[in-house]
Motif scaffolding. Structure first.
Motif, PDB file in Angstrom:
ATOM      1  N   LYS A  34      14.398  16.157 -47.824  1.00  0.00           N
ATOM      2  CA  LYS A  34      13.669  17.428 -47.166  1.00  0.00           C
ATOM      3  C   LYS A  34      13.748  17.376 -45.522  1.00  0.00           C
ATOM      4  CE  LYS A  34       8.965  15.693 -46.939  1.00  0.00           C
ATOM      5  NZ  LYS A  34       7.617  15.552 -47.322  1.00  0.00           N
ATOM      6  N   TYR A  35      14.252  16.130 -45.212  1.00  0.00           N
ATOM      7  CA  TYR A  35      14.322  16.133 -43.800  1.00  0.00           C
ATOM      8  C   TYR A  35      15.479  16.591 -43.239  1.00  0.00           C
ATOM      9  CZ  TYR A  35      10.057  13.282 -44.212  1.00  0.00           C
ATOM     10  OH  TYR A  35       8.920  12.843 -44.892  1.00  0.00           O
ATOM     11  N   CYS A  36      16.673  16.773 -44.296  1.00  0.00           N
ATOM     12  CA  CYS A  36      18.034  16.927 -43.987  1.00  0.00           C
ATOM     13  C   CYS A  36      18.413  18.430 -44.322  1.00  0.00           C
ATOM     14  CB  CYS A  36      18.843  16.020 -44.277  1.00  0.00           C
ATOM     15  SG  CYS A  36      18.929  14.339 -43.495  1.00  0.00           S
ATOM     16  N   TYR A  37      17.675  18.966 -45.439  1.00  0.00           N
ATOM     17  CA  TYR A  37      18.412  19.993 -46.301  1.00  0.00           C
ATOM     18  C   TYR A  37      17.037  20.864 -46.848  1.00  0.00           C
ATOM     19  CZ  TYR A  37      21.458  21.800 -49.795  1.00  0.00           C
ATOM     20  OH  TYR A  37      22.390  22.752 -50.754  1.00  0.00           O
ATOM     21  N   VAL A  38      16.993  22.164 -46.638  1.00  0.00           N
ATOM     22  CA  VAL A  38      16.146  22.935 -47.153  1.00  0.00           C
ATOM     23  C   VAL A  38      16.661  24.442 -47.497  1.00  0.00           C
ATOM     24  CG1 VAL A  38      13.863  24.456 -46.470  1.00  0.00           C
ATOM     25  CG2 VAL A  38      14.192  22.080 -45.766  1.00  0.00           C
ATOM     26  N   ASN A  39      16.479  24.777 -48.533  1.00  0.00           N
ATOM     27  CA  ASN A  39      17.148  26.257 -49.200  1.00  0.00           C
ATOM     28  C   ASN A  39      18.450  26.274 -49.205  1.00  0.00           C
ATOM     29  OD1 ASN A  39      14.438  27.314 -49.573  1.00  0.00           O
ATOM     30  ND2 ASN A  39      14.061  27.948 -47.359  1.00  0.00           N
ATOM     31  N   SER A  40      19.250  25.099 -49.673  1.00  0.00           N
ATOM     32  CA  SER A  40      20.737  25.158 -49.489  1.00  0.00           C
ATOM     33  C   SER A  40      21.352  24.962 -48.317  1.00  0.00           C
ATOM     34  CB  SER A  40      21.152  26.133 -50.456  1.00  0.00           C
ATOM     35  OG  SER A  40      20.690  26.162 -51.719  1.00  0.00           O
ATOM     36  N   ASP A  41      20.494  24.764 -47.106  1.00  0.00           N
ATOM     37  CA  ASP A  41      21.165  24.569 -45.871  1.00  0.00           C
ATOM     38  C   ASP A  41      20.628  23.191 -45.162  1.00  0.00           C
ATOM     39  OD1 ASP A  41      22.701  27.180 -45.674  1.00  0.00           O
ATOM     40  OD2 ASP A  41      20.723  28.053 -45.346  1.00  0.00           O
ATOM     41  N   PHE A  42      21.535  22.795 -44.296  1.00  0.00           N
ATOM     42  CA  PHE A  42      21.122  21.527 -43.489  1.00  0.00           C
ATOM     43  C   PHE A  42      20.151  22.258 -42.414  1.00  0.00           C
ATOM     44  CE2 PHE A  42      24.965  19.966 -45.403  1.00  0.00           C
ATOM     45  CZ  PHE A  42      24.481  18.865 -45.851  1.00  0.00           C
ATOM     46  N   LYS A  43      19.188  21.326 -42.058  1.00  0.00           N
ATOM     47  CA  LYS A  43      18.426  21.731 -40.895  1.00  0.00           C
ATOM     48  C   LYS A  43      18.932  21.698 -39.721  1.00  0.00           C
ATOM     49  CE  LYS A  43      13.620  20.468 -42.755  1.00  0.00           C
ATOM     50  NZ  LYS A  43      12.516  19.833 -42.513  1.00  0.00           N
ATOM     51  N   ASN A  44      19.855  20.864 -39.437  1.00  0.00           N
ATOM     52  CA  ASN A  44      20.717  20.843 -38.406  1.00  0.00           C
ATOM     53  C   ASN A  44      22.043  20.847 -38.531  1.00  0.00           C
ATOM     54  OD1 ASN A  44      18.252  19.957 -36.348  1.00  0.00           O
ATOM     55  ND2 ASN A  44      18.050  18.331 -37.638  1.00  0.00           N
ATOM     56  N   PRO A  45      22.631  21.897 -38.720  1.00  0.00           N
ATOM     57  CA  PRO A  45      24.045  21.753 -39.145  1.00  0.00           C
ATOM     58  C   PRO A  45      24.965  21.734 -38.042  1.00  0.00           C
ATOM     59  CG  PRO A  45      23.168  24.278 -38.713  1.00  0.00           C
ATOM     60  CD  PRO A  45      21.859  23.112 -38.803  1.00  0.00           C
ATOM     61  N   GLU A  46      24.518  21.440 -36.868  1.00  0.00           N
ATOM     62  CA  GLU A  46      25.466  21.076 -35.834  1.00  0.00           C
ATOM     63  C   GLU A  46      25.460  19.804 -35.551  1.00  0.00           C
ATOM     64  OE1 GLU A  46      21.302  21.018 -34.440  1.00  0.00           O
ATOM     65  OE2 GLU A  46      22.284  22.715 -35.448  1.00  0.00           O
ATOM     66  N   MET A  47      24.641  19.078 -36.342  1.00  0.00           N
ATOM     67  CA  MET A  47      24.654  17.493 -36.055  1.00  0.00           C
ATOM     68  C   MET A  47      25.824  16.999 -36.663  1.00  0.00           C
ATOM     69  SD  MET A  47      21.744  15.021 -37.813  1.00  0.00           S
ATOM     70  CE  MET A  47      20.619  14.874 -36.840  1.00  0.00           C
ATOM     71  N   ASN A  48      26.529  15.868 -35.974  1.00  0.00           N
ATOM     72  CA  ASN A  48      27.501  15.286 -36.263  1.00  0.00           C
ATOM     73  C   ASN A  48      27.268  13.704 -36.752  1.00  0.00           C
ATOM     74  OD1 ASN A  48      27.683  13.696 -33.870  1.00  0.00           O
ATOM     75  ND2 ASN A  48      28.478  15.038 -32.684  1.00  0.00           N
ATOM     76  N   LEU A  49      28.231  12.982 -37.011  1.00  0.00           N
ATOM     77  CA  LEU A  49      27.777  11.648 -37.610  1.00  0.00           C
ATOM     78  C   LEU A  49      27.091  10.770 -36.533  1.00  0.00           C
ATOM     79  CD1 LEU A  49      28.088   9.648 -39.735  1.00  0.00           C
ATOM     80  CD2 LEU A  49      30.325   9.289 -39.267  1.00  0.00           C
TER      81      LEU A  49
END
Length: 88
Positions: A34-49
């Protein structure tokens, strides 16, 4: 013994339903927390490795976990589903 699922973005164990992220239809995800992904989307889509490595390291250091555990957690990140697909 049941296999433990791990978030395929940050590596956190998904050993409780309340920790799982959600799909658009409200169903819990077996792939992401739940910290990374909500409603089929990443919370921080711009985040890189590298960003994720820093976040995981910071969170684990805050919890005063041993350095070998932190290093192991950071080392597995590139093999997770979210990051594996972005590697060349």
């Amino acid at each position: 013994m049941e296999d433990i699922l791990f978030c395929q973005s940050c590596g956190m164990p998904l050993n409780a339903e309340k920790l799982k992220g959600t799909e658009n239809n409200g169903i819990k995800s077996n792939d992401y927390c739940k910290y990374c992904y909500v409603n089929s989307d990443f919370k921080n889509p711009e985040m890189n490795l590298d960003d994720m490595k820093n976040v995981v390291k910071m969170y684990m250091e805050k919890r005063k976990l041993p350095s070998y555990m932190i290093q192991k957690a950071v080392n597995i990140l590139p093999a997770l589903k979210r990051w594996k697909s972005k590697q060349q």
